[in-house]
Scaffold this motif. Structure first.
Motif, PDB file in Angstrom:
ATOM      1  N   LEU A 128       0.787  -1.159  -0.010  1.00 26.84           N
ATOM      2  CA  LEU A 128       0.114   0.235   0.089  1.00 26.84           C
ATOM      3  C   LEU A 128       0.982   1.322   0.042  1.00 26.84           C
ATOM      4  O   LEU A 128       0.636   2.172  -0.862  1.00 26.84           O
ATOM      5  N   PRO A 244      -6.553  -0.195   4.424  1.00 24.24           N
ATOM      6  CA  PRO A 244      -7.487  -0.080   2.892  1.00 24.24           C
ATOM      7  C   PRO A 244      -8.377   1.004   3.321  1.00 24.24           C
ATOM      8  O   PRO A 244      -9.061   1.540   2.328  1.00 24.24           O
ATOM      9  N   ASN A 337      -7.129  -4.144  -2.849  1.00 21.67           N
ATOM     10  CA  ASN A 337      -6.836  -2.941  -2.151  1.00 21.67           C
ATOM     11  C   ASN A 337      -5.878  -2.219  -3.071  1.00 21.67           C
ATOM     12  O   ASN A 337      -5.833  -1.044  -3.356  1.00 21.67           O
ATOM     13  N   SER A 338      -4.993  -3.075  -3.889  1.00 22.87           N
ATOM     14  CA  SER A 338      -4.230  -2.716  -5.129  1.00 22.87           C
ATOM     15  C   SER A 338      -5.048  -1.983  -6.206  1.00 22.87           C
ATOM     16  O   SER A 338      -4.863  -0.816  -6.793  1.00 22.87           O
TER      17      SER A 338
END
Length: 522
Positions: A128, A244, A337-338
């Motif tokens: 992240l 996230p 989340n990416s």
């Protein structure tokens, strides 16, 4: 012939030493050929294992005779995973069997003081963290395009709108700087989120630590983190669920700003004769299959759709985190989340294309201003400022002018001065204020000039030339500061990983840490 267990162990160790030379060569070849390996879960699991081997060997937590074989096994797994089309395991329980296969069960000594909980939390934060830097890069690129456009159009006077209706004249550059200010806050949000995510969970194990004295500070330094997640329970049970959600909030703000801008353009674009268009062709526009006169704004539609999709994805972690117990895996998926970060980057990239494709027609913008009464408030302001007429009285006078003008299809350029005098007299009748309009016809006309209105603004942060120059310079300073911050964060990570590579290579080569280095790293 029967072999004693101790002899078998020594033979195994000797074979491992013999294989070490080849493994070191493979690793050195890999390290020099792969300047920028993909920083996915596999990459970070490899880095964590390298760091663990270095730290624990230097601090006496691994038997010296076992270290070369363990290091060689790590190097082999990393080298094989970086081959084209190779499997790159993304979990501890799928990565570790490869280590065992390469270096025997002894390699699991690395896992003392660790857990898949803290290791996964660490690589999720690292991924992240990298994603936020890429997002910041694209935000800076789009903001630069926005500010460049603002500077080119600082003297272009256009209508601005409130409640969906033409409101006042403004510099188009000033309008764009307003949007740039929103993106500047998004850049600030990225930096703030990054600071909270840039913390290492390694060494906290499942949730309450371990009796194994793994050096968390050194581990954090080797992996390029700014510090530790302090509370061991927080490390994998709370903060890893927060990350996230917070990234989704940042990306949502960016998407909202992008969508608001596009919708403003779309409203103008829909007019029969707009003052703002897109360069035709390519992705920008396309001709209707049935109606030859139409030039559909494909780029605007796609950008708006991207922004909406980004917000939809960003809501995912919120719903997944809602009403679950701490530490559950629902919102933690690296791929999901990416994808949120990537969607934000795509939206900004498409918006950058919109900005570069805009075609502004200053003459048409001025024509629209002069066809309506967006300058009428200036009458009330002038009468109050220079002649002491209360604003509400002046506002009523200007409003009555607009009502009469629209009833008689009159614009600011052809409104009869005599009618203005009549309406003023009726407005102030019975008051203590001068009964005759205290503006000459020349002053009356000049007061309704959109260009003159913008130049005469005195508000800090207004569209007047001096303030425009100041705000453009300030916006460029913000962008430069953000660029420097991105560079510093990337350099910090790269330097840390380079140091880890150097120390791990020394471990592979059987070299002891230079005198004093161990103390410096503690």
């Amino acid at each position: 012939m029967k072999t004693e267990p101790g002899i078998r162990h020594n033979v195994t160790r000797m074979l491992r030493y013999l294989a070490l030379g080849g493994a070191m060569a493979c690793y050195a070849s890999f390290a020099s050929a792969q300047d920028a390996p993909e920083r996915d879960a596999f990459f970070w699991l490899g880095e964590m294992n390298k760091a663990t081997a270095v730290i624990n060997s230097e601090e006496g937590l691994l038997e010296a005779e076992m270290v070369p074989g363990i290091a060689a096994a790590i190097a082999q797994v990393i080298e094989e995973g970086n081959q084209p089309d190779a499997d790159r395991p993304s979990t501890v329980i799928t990565f570790e069997p490869l280590l065992i296969e390469a270096g025997s069960i002894d390699v699991t000594l690395l896992h003392a003081g660790r857990s898949s909980q803290d290791m996964h939390a660490t690589y999720r934060a690292a991924i992240l963290r990298d994603g936020l830097l890429s997002l910041a890069d694209q935000l800076n690129a789009t903001a630069t395009t926005l500010v460049d456009l603002a500077e080119r159009h600082k003297d272009t006077i256009v209508p601005n709108y409130t409640n969906g209706v033409a409101a006042q004249p403004n510099s188009f550059g000033h309008y764009l700087l307003g949007h740039a200010a929103g993106f500047s806050r998004d850049a600030q949000r990225i930096r703030e989120a990054y600071a909270r995510i840039d913390r290492s969970a390694m060494g906290t194990t499942v949730l309450n630590g371990t009796s194994w004295p793994l050096n968390r500070e050194r581990m954090s330094d080797y992996l390029g983190f700014a510090g530790l997640v302090d509370n061991a329970y927080d490390a994998s049970q709370i903060s890893s669920m927060d990350h996230p959600v917070e990234v989704g909030q940042v990306v949502t703000s960016i998407a909202l700003h992008s969508g608001n801008f596009v919708e403003d353009i779309m409203t103008q674009y829909a007019q029969t004769k707009p003052w703002i268009l897109l360069e035709e062709g390519g992705e920008n526009t396309y001709v209707s299959s049935a109606m030859p006169q139409k030039r559909n704004p494909g780029l605007l539609n796609n950008t708006r759709s991207d922004a909406s999709q980004t917000i939809a994805l960003a809501m995912g972690p919120v719903w997944q985190t809602h009403n679950i117990t701490p530490g559950m895996p629902d919102p933690k998926g690296v791929g999901d989340n990416s994808a949120i970060v990537d969607a934000g980057i795509n939206t900004l990239d498409r918006l950058d294309k919109v900005l570069k494709a805009l075609v502004i027609n200053p003459e048409r913008a001025l024509e629209e201003l002069n066809s309506d009464w967006t300058a009428s408030q200036e009458l009330a302001d002038l009468l109050m400022r220079d002649h002491g007429l209360p604003f509400r009285e002046g506002h009523h006078f200007a409003s009555e002018i607009v009502t009469y003008a629209r009833s008689n299809d009159l614009g600011p350029l052809d409104f009869p001065y005599a009618e203005a005098q009549r309406i003023y007299a009726e407005t102030v009748e019975g008051t203590d204020h001068p009964q005759e309009l205290p503006l000459s016809e020349e002053q009356f006309r000049a007061t309704l000039d959109p260009v003159a209105i913008i130049k005469a603004r005195a508000t800090t942060g207004g569209p007047q030339p001096a303030e425009m120059d100041r705000m453009i310079a300030a916006a460029r300073e913000d962008i430069a500061a953000q660029e420097a911050w991105i560079g510093e964060r990337r350099a910090h990570i790269d330097d840390a990983l380079a140091k880890l590579d150097q120390d791990f290579q020394a471990l592979l080569n059987g070299e002891a840490a230079p005198e004093g280095e161990e103390e410096a790293n503690q």
